[in-house]
Design a protein around this motif. Structure first.
Motif, short mmCIF file in Angstrom:
data_model
loop_
_atom_site.label_atom_id
_atom_site.label_comp_id
_atom_site.label_asym_id
_atom_site.label_seq_id
_atom_site.Cartn_x
_atom_site.Cartn_y
_atom_site.Cartn_z
N ILE A 30 0.85 -1.19 0.00
CA ILE A 30 0.00 0.00 0.00
C ILE A 30 0.88 1.24 0.00
O ILE A 30 0.65 2.19 -0.74
CB ILE A 30 -0.95 0.00 1.22
N HIS A 31 1.89 1.21 0.82
CA HIS A 31 2.80 2.35 0.93
C HIS A 31 3.53 2.62 -0.38
O HIS A 31 3.88 3.76 -0.68
CB HIS A 31 3.80 2.10 2.07
N ALA A 32 3.74 1.58 -1.18
CA ALA A 32 4.48 1.71 -2.44
C ALA A 32 3.60 2.04 -3.64
O ALA A 32 4.11 2.33 -4.73
CB ALA A 32 5.25 0.41 -2.71
N ALA A 33 2.28 2.02 -3.47
CA ALA A 33 1.37 2.24 -4.59
C ALA A 33 1.53 3.64 -5.18
O ALA A 33 1.68 4.61 -4.46
CB ALA A 33 -0.08 2.03 -4.14
N GLU A 34 1.48 3.70 -6.50
CA GLU A 34 1.57 4.99 -7.19
C GLU A 34 0.27 5.38 -7.88
O GLU A 34 -0.06 6.55 -7.95
CB GLU A 34 2.72 4.96 -8.20
N ARG A 35 -0.47 4.38 -8.39
CA ARG A 35 -1.73 4.64 -9.07
C ARG A 35 -2.89 4.19 -8.19
O ARG A 35 -2.73 3.34 -7.33
CB ARG A 35 -1.82 3.86 -10.39
#
Length: 125
Positions: A30-35
């Motif tokens: 979740i922390h790494a999501a960009e879109r």
């Protein structure tokens, strides 16, 4: 969202250390999501991991049906390829971190309350 508090309580009573490690790994996605689409996928997979922790195949199958339908609709996103706001990511991450810690505590009552609080706050957004 009616089942989640009970699912969290059951997961807290049954989870082993390896399963909990996978759960925390899901949170990092979740922390790494960009879109938006990545964010929603990671959010649902984190919740799905809690369903898996219950060891209850029926509950896991219900969640799989929900996840499949949500994926088919691209999580009802109007612009799923748009960047997701860092504010949204950080808020969700922190709310889930609290809830996952409650599951990890092994205290079903604490996990149930934490999930109920999480669901309530997420609906408030």
């Amino acid at each position: 969202m009616l089942l989640e508090p009970c699912v969290a309580a059951l997961a807290a009573s049954r989870a082993n250390p390896d399963q909990l490690q996978r759960l925390w790994s899901r949170l990092e996605a979740i922390h790494a999501a960009e879109r938006w689409l990545d964010y929603k996928e990671a959010l649902y997979l984190t919740i799905g991991e809690i369903y898996a922790l219950t060891g209850n195949g029926f509950l896991a199958a219900i969640f799989d049906v929900v996840l499949s339908a949500r994926r088919e609709s691209r999580f009802d996103g109007l612009n799923p390829d748009e960047p997701v706001s860092l504010i949204v990511i950080n808020h969700t991450y922190e709310e889930l971190r609290i809830m996952l810690a409650a599951v990890e505590s092994g205290d079903p009552g604490h996990a149930e309350r934490a999930m109920r609080n999480f669901v309530t706050r997420m609906f408030a957004l």
